[in-house]
Design an enzyme around this catalytic site. Structure first.
Site, PDB file in Angstrom:
ATOM      1  N   ILE A 117       0.802  -1.226   0.000  1.00 15.96           N
ATOM      2  CA  ILE A 117       0.000   0.000   0.000  1.00 15.96           C
ATOM      3  C   ILE A 117       0.835   1.275   0.000  1.00 15.96           C
ATOM      4  CG2 ILE A 117      -2.133  -0.945   0.994  1.00 15.96           C
ATOM      5  CD1 ILE A 117      -1.091  -0.079   3.751  1.00 15.96           C
ATOM      6  N   GLY A 118       2.106   1.133   0.156  1.00 14.63           N
ATOM      7  CA  GLY A 118       2.939   2.340   0.155  1.00 14.63           C
ATOM      8  C   GLY A 118       4.392   1.997  -0.093  1.00 14.63           C
ATOM      9  N   GLN A 119       5.091   2.965  -0.640  1.00 15.45           N
ATOM     10  CA  GLN A 119       6.517   2.756  -0.922  1.00 15.45           C
ATOM     11  C   GLN A 119       7.280   3.997  -0.502  1.00 15.45           C
ATOM     12  OE1 GLN A 119       8.371   0.011  -2.677  1.00 15.45           O
ATOM     13  NE2 GLN A 119       9.848   1.260  -1.556  1.00 15.45           N
ATOM     14  N   GLY A 120       8.232   3.843   0.377  1.00 17.65           N
ATOM     15  CA  GLY A 120       9.061   4.977   0.780  1.00 17.65           C
ATOM     16  C   GLY A 120      10.485   4.752   0.342  1.00 17.65           C
ATOM     17  N   SER A 123      11.479   2.144   2.872  1.00 21.05           N
ATOM     18  CA  SER A 123      10.453   1.224   3.362  1.00 21.05           C
ATOM     19  C   SER A 123       9.440   0.885   2.287  1.00 21.05           C
ATOM     20  CB  SER A 123       9.717   1.861   4.546  1.00 21.05           C
ATOM     21  OG  SER A 123       8.904   2.909   4.081  1.00 21.05           O
ATOM     22  N   SER A 124       8.806  -0.261   2.477  1.00 22.14           N
ATOM     23  CA  SER A 124       7.621  -0.625   1.702  1.00 22.14           C
ATOM     24  C   SER A 124       6.557  -0.942   2.732  1.00 22.14           C
ATOM     25  CB  SER A 124       7.866  -1.878   0.866  1.00 22.14           C
ATOM     26  OG  SER A 124       9.006  -1.711   0.069  1.00 22.14           O
ATOM     27  N   VAL A 125       5.330  -0.533   2.459  1.00 20.77           N
ATOM     28  CA  VAL A 125       4.272  -0.768   3.437  1.00 20.77           C
ATOM     29  C   VAL A 125       3.229  -1.710   2.831  1.00 20.77           C
ATOM     30  CG1 VAL A 125       2.558   0.330   4.944  1.00 20.77           C
ATOM     31  CG2 VAL A 125       4.688   1.521   4.430  1.00 20.77           C
ATOM     32  N   ASP A 235       8.486  15.988   9.405  1.00 23.56           N
ATOM     33  CA  ASP A 235       7.971  15.603   8.084  1.00 23.56           C
ATOM     34  C   ASP A 235       6.446  15.632   8.082  1.00 23.56           C
ATOM     35  OD1 ASP A 235       8.177  14.990   5.432  1.00 23.56           O
ATOM     36  OD2 ASP A 235       8.463  12.838   5.733  1.00 23.56           O
TER      37      ASP A 235
HETATM   38  N1  LIG Z   1      -0.681   2.518   9.344  1.00 25.23           N
HETATM   39  C1  LIG Z   1      -0.881   2.661   8.038  1.00 25.23           C
HETATM   40  N2  LIG Z   1      -2.057   2.349   7.496  1.00 25.23           N
HETATM   41  C2  LIG Z   1      -2.255   2.492   6.182  1.00 25.23           C
HETATM   42  N3  LIG Z   1      -1.355   2.935   5.306  1.00 25.23           N
HETATM   43  C3  LIG Z   1      -0.148   3.262   5.793  1.00 25.23           C
HETATM   44  C4  LIG Z   1       0.158   3.138   7.182  1.00 25.23           C
HETATM   45  N4  LIG Z   1       1.423   3.536   7.371  1.00 25.23           N
HETATM   46  C5  LIG Z   1       1.884   3.882   6.169  1.00 25.23           C
HETATM   47  N5  LIG Z   1       0.958   3.718   5.218  1.00 25.23           N
HETATM   48  C6  LIG Z   1       1.095   4.000   3.787  1.00 25.23           C
HETATM   49  O1  LIG Z   1       2.406   3.733   3.385  1.00 25.23           O
HETATM   50  C7  LIG Z   1       3.013   4.931   2.876  1.00 25.23           C
HETATM   51  C8  LIG Z   1       4.475   4.949   3.273  1.00 25.23           C
HETATM   52  O2  LIG Z   1       4.596   4.888   4.691  1.00 25.23           O
HETATM   53  P1  LIG Z   1       5.534   5.860   5.529  1.00 25.23           P
HETATM   54  O3  LIG Z   1       5.099   7.268   5.266  1.00 25.23           O
HETATM   55  O4  LIG Z   1       5.577   5.439   6.923  1.00 25.23           O
HETATM   56  O5  LIG Z   1       6.895   5.585   4.900  1.00 25.23           O
HETATM   57  P2  LIG Z   1       7.758   6.571   4.026  1.00 25.23           P
HETATM   58  O6  LIG Z   1       7.980   7.821   4.770  1.00 25.23           O
HETATM   59  O7  LIG Z   1       7.167   6.736   2.680  1.00 25.23           O
HETATM   60  O8  LIG Z   1       8.992   5.701   3.970  1.00 25.23           O
HETATM   61  P3  LIG Z   1      10.413   6.092   4.416  1.00 25.23           P
HETATM   62  O9  LIG Z   1      10.224   6.752   5.748  1.00 25.23           O
HETATM   63  O10 LIG Z   1      11.174   4.850   4.561  1.00 25.23           O
HETATM   64  O11 LIG Z   1      10.905   6.937   3.297  1.00 25.23           O
HETATM   65  C9  LIG Z   1       2.193   6.073   3.468  1.00 25.23           C
HETATM   66  O12 LIG Z   1       2.210   7.195   2.630  1.00 25.23           O
HETATM   67  C10 LIG Z   1       0.808   5.475   3.564  1.00 25.23           C
HETATM   68  O13 LIG Z   1       0.120   5.616   2.341  1.00 25.23           O
END
Ligand SMILES: Nc1ncnc2c1ncn2[C@@H]1O[C@H](COP(=O)(O)OP(=O)(O)OP(=O)(O)O)[C@@H](O)[C@H]1O
Length: 617
Positions: A117-120, A123-125, A235
């Site tokens: 659902i997400g890609q950072g 990280s990958s979520v 952030d």
């Molecule tokens: N608890 C959650 N429930 C649903 N979606 C989530 C949750 N946590 C994160 N996500 C989804 O995953 C995406 C990436 O998560 P997050 O913001 O924590 O990481 P990031 O900042 O993109 O990664 P990184 O910090 O490693 O660069 C978010 O934009 C969100 O869409």
């Protein structure tokens, strides 16, 4: 979901690693029905440590070094043995024992991993189901090199900060999935269906004023909790503010957060916060800022949910500052006198800008405008605090904030967002004219409505486009020594390309930046126009490259030219202004705003990680 129960030594026996995992370097998420194991406080504590532990809990765990101090009385060997017995991998215990202290890892087979659902950057979520309870969770797989202790410690900082915070409006870290033999870890969070970026940018959703107040209050409550514990989020942006189907808002993503201590307070990196939400002092390179940088970001989020779009969408740091001046007015003389920044005066605009915030938010109540102006004060100390914002007239006057439970249940966010983004992609660019209509708030009696609107995508949301084969970038340098000649460089395989000169013109006209070719890099400006206003209409400055030279950065103590993902093109994506390094993508092949933000986010994350390695800030 997992819980932390104190002194539950007997549970440790229950944490043995299954034979399957012993041979599997990755946590093995399965669909078996194996019971989920809870997090427990294991038997590290002796009686003395127990006392300290209880004390720190009474204090709300306000000492980030709780883990470190707790374990300081124990020998490393004991700690590692304890943590290994609990199932933690040795690379984690040896580099970041305090981050997992008192916890035991959750087992991968307790979760059924569903879609991503997400890609950072790091990280990958994934969405996942907790097998035992059927509860939805989000699993954030953190990428790092487990052979590099610094990389592990950086990740540990996020965990420690998350463990330090405990508030309904802060995303709670519910546990960590890993095993003794695993080479990766997953952070387990409650699954949140929406984020504020997705909701506020959806043309089918219009918030009422009481709904906006409800979101803002929750955000400020969460932030107040962070700030009272010395944590700066660094952030805050709409996409890091998650909302669930019960209307509860949680501040997420503490990957850039830091705890301000007397030791680091003057030595923080300025390369934090996603560009559109970045406070002016950070753009000017401050390294001794405070929690007020978060309040600026909250102001940007406030404006975004009011208007349905981000309010300050710069494509480079220099353009971001320009947009801030245009919105908030040029800073008063006192600002420049008091600015402790070495290069502050370099950022002083040559033109006086009148604030336009009131005009842009003409539908907002007077109390709302006052709060917004306060949050978006150029001078950090005038932004107040999260607590003072919560006590502002805006929240004390009708319409009051609604109850979170009365907020509408929106369609699943990920699907909604995906569809919306796809629609945007198909439709871009629409025309040269700005087709965006602000989503002004409805009156109090209105509920959020799902309607079918036209396409709201705005051309100026997109970066300035170039020839199809582009993908180049440019850099400007100005120094005082023999190398002191400003250089404008870009790197483009084809001989000619169009580049809006607005940033060039802005740099020159607003900051008095004098661009001259040097021997190594020759450039030409054709048809340059003095266009001070970047936002309205592209200027037709054309640059043609004859030579090229890589940009390098210093300024904030970070050098992106040494990034992992190093390439001439990427190195050139910086505008160095005096000593301040200005980074960020200017031009992209596809002209997609997502790409800009992604790149910008990656730059920030890589820079903060690097800064952390270098200076621990
Ligand atoms: N608890 C959650 N429930 C649903 N979606 C989530 C949750 N946590 C994160 N996500 C989804 O995953 C995406 C990436 O998560 P997050 O913001 O924590 O990481 P990031 O900042 O993109 O990664 P990184 O910090 O490693 O660069 C978010 O934009 C969100 O869409």
């Amino acid at each position: 979901m997992g819980c932390i129960s104190s002194k539950n030594v007997s549970c440790l026996a229950d944490q043995s690693v299954s034979p399957v995992q012993e041979h599997d370097p990755e946590p093995d998420f399965s669909s078996t029905n194996q019971q989920h194991r809870v997090l427990v406080d294991h038997s590290l504590e002796g009686s003395q440590n127990n006392k300290r532990s209880r004390k720190s809990r009474r204090l709300g765990g306000s000492d980030l070094r709780i883990g470190a101090s707790l374990i300081s009385g124990l020998s490393h060997k004991n700690i590692e043995a304890e943590q290994a017995a609990a199932g933690w991998p040795s690379w984690l215990c040896s580099a970041a024992a305090e981050a997992v202290h008192g916890w035991v890892p959750l087992k991968a087979e307790a979760f059924q991993k569903l879609e991503k659902i997400g890609q950072g950057t790091y990280s990958s979520v994934f969405r996942a189901r907790e097998v035992g309870t059927g509860k939805m969770v989000a699993l954030k797989k953190v990428k790092f090199d487990n052979l590099q202790p610094e990389s592990i410690r950086f990740m540990a900082r996020e965990i420690l900060i998350l463990r330090k915070l405990n508030h309904p409006n802060i995303m709670k870290l519910e546990g960590i999935v890993t095993s003794r033999t695993s080479s990766s870890i997953y952070l387990v969070f409650e699954y949140m269906e929406h984020d504020l970026a997705g909701l506020s940018s959806n043309p089918d959703i219009r918030f009422t004023e009481s709904q906006i107040k409800c979101y803002m209050k929750q955000l400020l409550w969460g932030l107040e909790h962070c700030h009272m514990r010395g944590v700066i989020h660094r952030d805050i942006k709409a996409s890091n503010i998650l909302v669930n189907n019960k209307g509860v808002l949680k501040l997420a993503d503490f990957g850039l957060a830091n705890v301000v201590t007397p030791k680091n307070k003057n030595n923080l990196t300025s390369r934090v916060v996603t560009l559109w939400y970045r406070a002016p002092e950070l753009l000017m390179g401050s390294t001794s800022y405070g929690v007020s940088v978060d309040l600026w970001s909250v102001g940007c989020v406030f404006a975004e949910i009011l208007m349905g779009k981000p309010i300050l969408k710069g494509r480079t740091e220099i353009e971001q500052l320009h947009k801030i001046y245009k919105l908030c007015g040029s800073p008063p003389d006192s600002f420049w006198k008091r600015a402790k920044l070495t290069h502050a005066t370099s950022f002083r605009p040559q033109h006086t800008y009148e604030a336009t915030l009131r005009e842009r938010c003409h539908e907002l109540s007077t109390t709302g405008v006052f709060l917004l102006e306060t949050l978006l004060s150029m001078e950090p100390e005038k932004r107040g605090t999260a607590s003072s914002a919560l006590n502002s007239e805006y929240f004390l006057t009708r319409p009051y904030a609604c109850d979170p439970s009365s907020l509408p249940k929106y369609p699943p966010n990920k699907e909604m967002d995906a569809k919306y983004r796809e629609d945007m992609r198909r439709s871009e660019p629409l025309s040269l004219h700005d087709t965006f209509e602000d989503k002004n708030i409805l009156n109090e009696t209105s509920r959020a409505t799902i309607t079918t609107h036209g396409n709201y995508y705005k051309l100026s949301d997109l970066p300035m486009t170039t020839d199809p084969a582009s993908g180049f970038a440019w850099a400007v340098k100005r120094r005082k020594d023999p190398d002191n000649i400003s250089t404008l460089t870009y790197n483009q395989p084809s001989s000619r390309s169009q580049l809006s000169g607005t940033s060039v013109a802005f740099a020159r006209n607003t900051f008095g930046l004098n661009l001259k070719p040097d021997n190594e890099s020759v450039w030409e400006i054709q048809g340059d126009k003095d266009d001070h206003d970047i936002e309205e209409g592209p200027s037709e400055t054309k640059l043609s490259r004859i030579g090229e030279r890589h940009g390098s950065l210093d300024g904030s103590g970070l050098d992106f030219s040494q990034r992992e993902d190093d390439s001439p093109e990427k190195n050139l994506e910086h505008l160095q202004f005096g000593k301040q390094s200005i980074s960020g993508p200017l031009i992209f092949k596809s002209g997609k705003i997502d790409e800009i933000l992604q790149r910008n986010e990656s730059n920030i994350r890589q820079a903060v990680r690097k800064s952390h390695f270098q200076r621990g800030t």
